[in-house]
Design an enzyme around this catalytic site. Structure first.
Site, PDB file in Angstrom:
ATOM      1  N   LYS A  13      55.688  35.327 -10.568  1.00 31.95           N
ATOM      2  CA  LYS A  13      54.721  34.273 -10.250  1.00 31.95           C
ATOM      3  C   LYS A  13      53.928  33.806 -11.483  1.00 31.95           C
ATOM      4  O   LYS A  13      53.754  32.605 -11.681  1.00 31.95           O
ATOM      5  CB  LYS A  13      53.765  34.802  -9.175  1.00 31.95           C
ATOM      6  CG  LYS A  13      52.838  33.777  -8.596  1.00 31.95           C
ATOM      7  CD  LYS A  13      52.292  34.242  -7.264  1.00 31.95           C
ATOM      8  CE  LYS A  13      51.617  35.610  -7.317  1.00 31.95           C
ATOM      9  NZ  LYS A  13      50.330  35.599  -8.019  1.00 31.95           N
ATOM     10  N   ARG A 160      57.223  56.492 -14.858  1.00 38.08           N
ATOM     11  CA  ARG A 160      55.870  56.742 -14.334  1.00 38.08           C
ATOM     12  C   ARG A 160      55.935  56.702 -12.805  1.00 38.08           C
ATOM     13  O   ARG A 160      56.768  55.992 -12.239  1.00 38.08           O
ATOM     14  CB  ARG A 160      54.900  55.657 -14.802  1.00 38.08           C
ATOM     15  CG  ARG A 160      54.619  55.640 -16.288  1.00 38.08           C
ATOM     16  CD  ARG A 160      53.539  54.621 -16.589  1.00 38.08           C
ATOM     17  NE  ARG A 160      53.771  53.394 -15.805  1.00 38.08           N
ATOM     18  CZ  ARG A 160      52.865  52.484 -15.541  1.00 38.08           C
ATOM     19  NH1 ARG A 160      51.639  52.627 -15.977  1.00 38.08           N
ATOM     20  NH2 ARG A 160      53.150  51.410 -14.836  1.00 38.08           N
TER      21      ARG A 160
END
Ligand SMILES: [Zn+2]
Length: 218
Positions: A13, A160
């Site tokens: 976006k 992560r």
């Protein structure tokens, strides 16, 4: 021309908003930037938002709405704006309708960059980091020469917790729960235009631009 850009995390976006800004010559009004600007300049609204954040609470809709209203009233938004990150809730959408009506304007359309969840999970869970030198990799866009090994130092790559597929799926579930009422709201208002977000950046840009130009001619 007032547009709202919607899209889940990983739908691209931000990149697309910047491209639309250039092509349509309309300011990109990102709610994240507005927040940072108000906090940095210690505006009345920024200080108010800070109070809620300090207490670990969500900033209420009316504070967010007032920040956007303040921004849309600046002269560079006279011809319109591309809103990104706002509205997030149906109450904010109603707030936007009202402020535009007060300004004698209206929302022209809502562009929704649609990407299937499977593809979003693939995009968002492709980040790996070197345990030794922290160099980031992306298994789709920037893969290491040898799987699981750092090009720079030969260290082992790890993921992560935020980038693991199960975490990404949970994040997307929350996103869909929050935005479903917003999407319904705009669909019922006849403002929602769904754009296929699965292609490359240039293809998606072209589709968004075409959709925006169609809205302009309406
Ligand atoms: Zn390394």
């Amino acid at each position: 021309m007032y547009l709202v850009l919607l899209g889940s995390p990983g739908a691209g976006k931000g990149t697309q908003a910047e491209r639309l800004e250039e092509e349509l010559h309309l300011p990109h009004v990102a709610s994240g930037d507005l927040f940072r600007e108000n906090l940095r300049n210690e505006t009345e609204l920024g200080l108010l938002a800070q109070e809620y954040m300090d207490r670990g609470q969500l900033v209420p809709d009316d504070v967010t709405i007032a920040m956007v209203q303040d921004r849309l009233q600046r002269p560079d938004c006279d011809r319109g704006a591309i809103l990104d990150g706002f509205p997030r809730t149906q109450a904010q959408a109603q707030g936007l309708d009202k402020m535009l009506a007060d300004m004698g304007r209206r929302l022209d359309g809502v562009l929704y960059i649609a990407v299937p969840d499977g593809e979003l999970v693939r995009r968002l869970s492709s980040r790996w980091i070197c345990r030794q030198c922290q160099t980031p990799y992306h298994t789709i866009f920037k893969p290491p020469a040898k799987g699981g090994v750092c090009d720079v130092c030969g260290g082992k790559l790890y993921q992560r917790d935020d980038d693991k597929p199960e975490t990404v799926r949970a994040r997307l579930r929350v996103y869909h729960q929050q935005t479903a009422p917003l999407i319904d709201y705009y669909r019922q208002a006849g403002l929602l235009v769904k754009v296929d977000g699965t292609g490359d950046i240039a293809t998606v840009s072209a589709s968004l631009l075409e959709a925006a130009r169609n809205l302009m001619e309406r």
